[in-house]
Design an enzyme around this catalytic site. Structure first.
Site, PDB file in Angstrom:
ATOM      1  N   VAL A  57     -13.859  -3.132  34.936  1.00 43.05           N
ATOM      2  CA  VAL A  57     -12.999  -3.989  34.119  1.00 43.05           C
ATOM      3  C   VAL A  57     -11.913  -3.156  33.436  1.00 43.05           C
ATOM      4  O   VAL A  57     -10.761  -3.579  33.340  1.00 43.05           O
ATOM      5  CB  VAL A  57     -13.834  -4.813  33.112  1.00 43.05           C
ATOM      6  CG1 VAL A  57     -12.950  -5.543  32.117  1.00 43.05           C
ATOM      7  CG2 VAL A  57     -14.718  -5.811  33.859  1.00 43.05           C
ATOM      8  N   ALA A  60      -9.337  -2.546  36.026  1.00 42.38           N
ATOM      9  CA  ALA A  60      -8.568  -3.771  36.281  1.00 42.38           C
ATOM     10  C   ALA A  60      -7.564  -4.049  35.163  1.00 42.38           C
ATOM     11  O   ALA A  60      -6.392  -4.332  35.430  1.00 42.38           O
ATOM     12  CB  ALA A  60      -9.517  -4.955  36.451  1.00 42.38           C
ATOM     13  N   GLU A  61      -8.010  -3.955  33.919  1.00 40.67           N
ATOM     14  CA  GLU A  61      -7.088  -4.235  32.821  1.00 40.67           C
ATOM     15  C   GLU A  61      -5.992  -3.176  32.758  1.00 40.67           C
ATOM     16  O   GLU A  61      -4.837  -3.480  32.455  1.00 40.67           O
ATOM     17  CB  GLU A  61      -7.800  -4.333  31.473  1.00 40.67           C
ATOM     18  CG  GLU A  61      -6.830  -4.705  30.369  1.00 40.67           C
ATOM     19  CD  GLU A  61      -7.445  -5.372  29.162  1.00 40.67           C
ATOM     20  OE1 GLU A  61      -6.659  -5.732  28.264  1.00 40.67           O
ATOM     21  OE2 GLU A  61      -8.668  -5.548  29.114  1.00 40.67           O
ATOM     22  N   SER A  62      -6.326  -1.943  33.083  1.00 44.57           N
ATOM     23  CA  SER A  62      -5.329  -0.880  33.069  1.00 44.57           C
ATOM     24  C   SER A  62      -4.228  -1.142  34.087  1.00 44.57           C
ATOM     25  O   SER A  62      -3.039  -1.037  33.769  1.00 44.57           O
ATOM     26  CB  SER A  62      -5.991   0.468  33.371  1.00 44.57           C
ATOM     27  OG  SER A  62      -6.910   0.801  32.356  1.00 44.57           O
TER      28      SER A  62
END
Length: 140
Positions: A57, A60-62
């Site tokens: 996660v 992904a957020e990065s």
């Protein structure tokens, strides 16, 4: 902006951040997507020796947030992630995982990203949806 300029900007923004700690590296970018990779080592394992969902996660957020930063007007706005959901479909013990963030919706205020995390054999590891928001910077 060229692909090399985008990757260089992303690399520079990662200094002394979680992305540097997790060894996330931005490797490709196009008109409406960005790709980053992360090594799967004990640093990102859960106790039983497979990739931790939280590390996935974070990857992904990065990549989604960096893509928003690169593709939107960040001179007048700053970007924040406001919602993320992930489905973890397969485990990985070693190697690299790759996260490809692609626009689903590119609004002026909110953006919706699909982030597909795959292993080196292109098996789908996690499917993530990220919503980012563009907020106006205060004028001085």
């Amino acid at each position: 902006m060229t692909k090399q300029e985008i990757i260089s900007l992303a690399k520079k923004a990662c200094k002394n951040t979680l992305m540097e700690t997790l060894e996330i590296e931005f490797v490709d970018a196009g008109e409406d997507y960005m790709i980053a990779k992360m090594p799967v080592t004990p640093r990102v394992h859960q106790p039983d020796g497979v990739l931790h969902g939280g590390a996935s996660v974070a990857l992904a957020e990065s990549v989604g947030s960096m893509a928003s930063y690169v593709f939107l007007n960040t001179e007048d706005f700053f970007i924040r992630g406001i919602e993320i959901s992930a489905n973890h479909l397969k485990s990985v013990k070693e190697g690299y995982v790759f996260a490809r963030a692609s626009f689903i919706h590119k609004g002026r205020t909110t953006q919706l990203w699909e982030i597909r995390i795959t292993d080196e054999a292109e098996n789908l590891i996690s499917l993530v949806k990220l919503t980012t928001i563009s907020l106006p910077k205060e004028r001085k």
